[in-house]
Design an enzyme around this catalytic site. Structure first.
Site, short mmCIF file in Angstrom:
data_model
loop_
_atom_site.label_atom_id
_atom_site.label_comp_id
_atom_site.label_asym_id
_atom_site.label_seq_id
_atom_site.Cartn_x
_atom_site.Cartn_y
_atom_site.Cartn_z
CD GLU A 210 -54.88 54.95 47.38
OE1 GLU A 210 -54.41 53.90 46.91
OE2 GLU A 210 -56.01 55.34 47.11
CD GLU B 111 -55.71 54.54 42.23
OE1 GLU B 111 -56.29 53.50 41.89
OE2 GLU B 111 -54.59 54.54 42.76
C1 GAL Z 1 -55.39 52.03 44.79
C2 GAL Z 1 -56.77 52.41 45.24
C3 GAL Z 1 -57.03 51.96 46.66
C4 GAL Z 1 -56.57 50.55 46.86
C5 GAL Z 1 -55.12 50.44 46.49
C6 GAL Z 1 -54.56 49.06 46.68
O1 GAL Z 1 -55.35 51.93 43.41
O2 GAL Z 1 -56.98 53.79 45.13
O3 GAL Z 1 -58.41 52.09 46.94
O4 GAL Z 1 -57.34 49.71 46.04
O5 GAL Z 1 -54.97 50.77 45.14
O6 GAL Z 1 -53.21 49.00 46.27
#
Ligand code: GAL
Length: 662
Positions: free
Chosen positions: A310, A158
């Site tokens: 994710e 990100e």
């Molecule tokens: C994303 C990030 C992850 C984790 C996640 C939590 O932005 O890439 O490492 O922090 O959010 O929602």
């Protein structure tokens, strides 16, 4: 180099949807790793992402290397049939780097340092940071490039830092010299005649640091372009290293959803696979709509299948109130992503952390362990994905409508000093209102850049392209000339590429196209205020427009200051909306225009709350409602999820789904 466009497709060829998540085994003792793989297999997990935040573990002291633990894990994954998305750990430099090289730390607009102790505390412009990042990437690629578990490279995480510090300032000046050549050209592009801002030497040019009053908007716009380009340089530098070692292994980096910091079109061109992190809010009634927007955008960036890198199995830990997903929602939203083109459904993270800032963020395997609801639902989803993978993975989606989106228009439009700072008038909100209206009508759409070839679409919607280059204007005109239907929202075509207002307040050729003789004034509306129009109510915005004699259709404002003036006008196949119709009206108006352009919804007569998407030869039906619903569907179909035949109607449970072959 002949590089694969999409690894997900490589897996698709094997009929698999990737399923898994970020795995942070360095937070756990080795015996837990064995329990992890056992449970991964039980849940149908076929991929994990390793190493995203492992830099301090891999390089505990400058130049040191500790790969032993990762060797063990790579082998363990391979032995258990789990592929590895291997991350470069460069999103979170070890504390020694900031301590020994403070210039690697970014500074905000006030000059405050962003210290280590969190993450993403690196300056994209720091030569020292880039040197260390390249070195660890090189060694990772050399060590694991031929490891059989390796399926994909995940660069950084990100990308999102801004830096206003001195090294970034020097890089900004270099970037500006490349763009403008001379200081005169820069002064002209930035309109520095205003407020005595004329630069007499390059050294005086800075990032937009905290100023007494409004910063120069063209400077802010260029700083955003520069930031995106610098971060992209960081990405491509690491990508080129891994690609040199493993030309056959594709590369991605995970985007945040509709994130302002990167020109996502440009970035996607540099990736083999496009991936995104998706965290809709279970308490938001519009969440499925917002998710669909991100899914459509990501698919369009990818020009094919893409990855959910994710998502959360349950709740997150960064909203005001973090509730878990109600039973069934994790499955439904995962299937929605697949319906809209995802070939991978992955999570942050596999096992919920017991320590650190995200110990209350859900995971596939939560604190409750394998008996917990989160894990049980993940298991069910794993089985579902395995059931549909062979027929879904690698297939495409056909859309007759494109929604135009350009990060530069967003950057230029959403600045201080604009006419309305009402939240609803923000670029993402307007984009989402228009895309949402199409989504509500069951019309599948892609996103496109205003300079893309649009000729394959029956209808193109430009919600708010405040900034349009000359090339983009040419493209829109050519599209309409070629038989396309164009619908534009307010503030489209206001500014040129430098954020200079076009003479007359809208590009003259667009005025001609839409039949706008004079755009006298913009009249933004405060939240809660509405404007009556012929057949509907407008919100957020209105404009005092004089129509040309040759317009073909006008829906006028009714009453008030703009009484009788056009709220919506059409000349031939080009429509201009000078207000935002309230949601139901926008849906109805767009549905009417779409029908006129020959665009059909996926299915007619869908019950409210049910989403329908066709992917490949399959029909996905998704019930976003909390009550069961029956969808009439003439004929006989096979539901891949339920494994049974359905005839003439399909009943979907609360948050239920069907994937139908007819
Ligand atoms: C994303 C990030 C992850 C984790 C996640 C939590 O932005 O890439 O490492 O922090 O959010 O929602």
């Amino acid at each position: 180099m002949d590089r694969p466009r999409d690894p997900v497709l490589a897996d698709a060829a094997r009929g698999r949807i990737l399923f898994g998540g970020d795995y942070n085994p360095e937070q756990w003792p080795e015996e837990t790793w064995h329990e992890d793989v056992r449970l991964m297999k039980e849940a149908g997990v076929n991929t994990v992402t390793l190493g995203v935040f492992s830099w301090a573990r891999l390089e505990p002291r400058p130049g040191a290397r500790e790969f032993g633990w990762l060797d063990t894990l790579m082998d363990l994954m391979h032995d258990n049939g789990v592929g590895v998305v291997l991350a470069t750990p460069t999103a979170s430099p070890p504390p020694w780097m900031g301590r020994l090289h403070p210039e690697t730390l970014p500074r905000d607009a006030d000059g405050h340092v962003e210290w280590w102790g969190g993450r993403q505390h690196f300056s994209h412009s720091s030569a020292v940071y880039r040197r260390y990042a390249a070195a660890i990437t090189e060694d990772l690629a050399a060590r694991y490039g031929s490891h059989p578990a390796l399926t994909l490279w995940h660069i950084n995480n990100e990308y999102c830092t801004f830096d206003h510090g001195d090294e970034a300032a020097a890089a900004f000046r270099r970037w500006l010299r490349d763009r403008y050549g001379t200081l005169d050209a820069l002064n002209d592009a930035w309109g520095t005649a205003f407020w005595s801002q004329g630069y007499d030497c390059w050294d005086g040019v800075l990032p937009p640091r905290r100023a007494h009053y409004l910063n120069n908007p063209s400077q802010v716009l260029d700083f955003r372009r520069f930031t995106s380009d610098m971060l992209l340089e960081c990405f491509t530098a690491e990508r080129d290293i891994v690609a040199r070692h493993t030309p056959h292994i594709p590369v991605t980096t995970n985007f945040m959803p509709l994130w302002t910091g990167q020109d996502g079109w440009r970035w996607a061109e540099e990736e083999d696979v496009v991936s995104v992190d998706l965290y809709p809010d279970a308490r938001d009634p519009l969440a499925p709509r917002s998710a669909a927007l991100v899914q459509d955008l990501t698919r369009s960036q990818a020009r094919g299948p893409w990855m959910v890198m994710e998502q959360a199995a349950g709740g997150v830990n960064w909203r005001a109130v973090n509730q878990p997903k109600p039973r069934g929602l994790n499955r439904l939203w995962s299937l929605q992503a697949v319906a809209r083109g995802a070939d991978a459904v992955c999570y942050f993270q596999w096992r919920q952390s017991r320590q650190g800032a995200e110990k209350f963020h859900s995971a596939m395997l939560g604190h409750a362990g394998p008996r917990g609801r989160a894990f049980q639902e993940v298991k069910r989803l794993g089985a579902d994905l395995a059931r549909i993978g062979a027929e879904v993975a690698g297939t495409g989606i056909r859309a007759d409508v494109a929604v135009l989106h350009d990060w530069h228009a967003w950057w230029a439009g959403d600045q201080d000093g604009r006419l309305s700072t009402e939240a609803g008038a923000d670029y993402p909100a307007v984009l989402s209102a228009w895309h949402g209206a199409l989504w509500e009508s069951g019309v599948t759409c892609d996103f496109a850049h205003p300079e893309h070839d649009l000729s394959g679409y029956r209808m193109v919607v430009a919600p708010q392209l405040y900034l349009l280059t000359d090339a983009a204007v040419d493209n829109l005109l050519a599209y309409v000339r070629g038989g396309g239907t164009l619908v534009a929202g307010f503030l489209t075509g206001t500014a040129d590429q430098d954020d200079r207002v076009r003479p007359g307040g809208m590009d003259v050729r667009l005025r001609e196209l839409f039949g706008v003789r004079v755009l006298h004034e913009w009249w933004p509306l405060p939240a809660g205020e509405q404007v009556d129009c012929e057949g509907f109510t407008g919100i957020l915005w209105s404009e005092e427009i004089e129509a040309a004699d040759t317009v073909d259709e006008v829906l006028a404002y009714r009453g008030g200051e703009l009484d009788g003036m056009p709220a919506v006008l059409r000349r031939d196949r080009a429509w201009y909306f000078s207000t935002l119709p309230e949601p139901e009206a926008l849906r109805a108006l767009l549905a009417r225009i779409a029908a006129g352009a020959g665009v059909r919804p996926v299915l007619d007569g869908l019950p409210p709350g049910v989403e329908a998407v066709r992917r490949g030869g399959l029909l996905f039906l998704l019930n976003h409602g909390r009550a069961p619903v029956t969808v009439p569907l003439p004929g006989r179909h096979h539901d891949l999820l339920g494994g049974a035949a359905v005839t003439d109607a399909v009943t979907l449970d609360r948050y239920g789904a069907a994937v139908l072959r007819s």
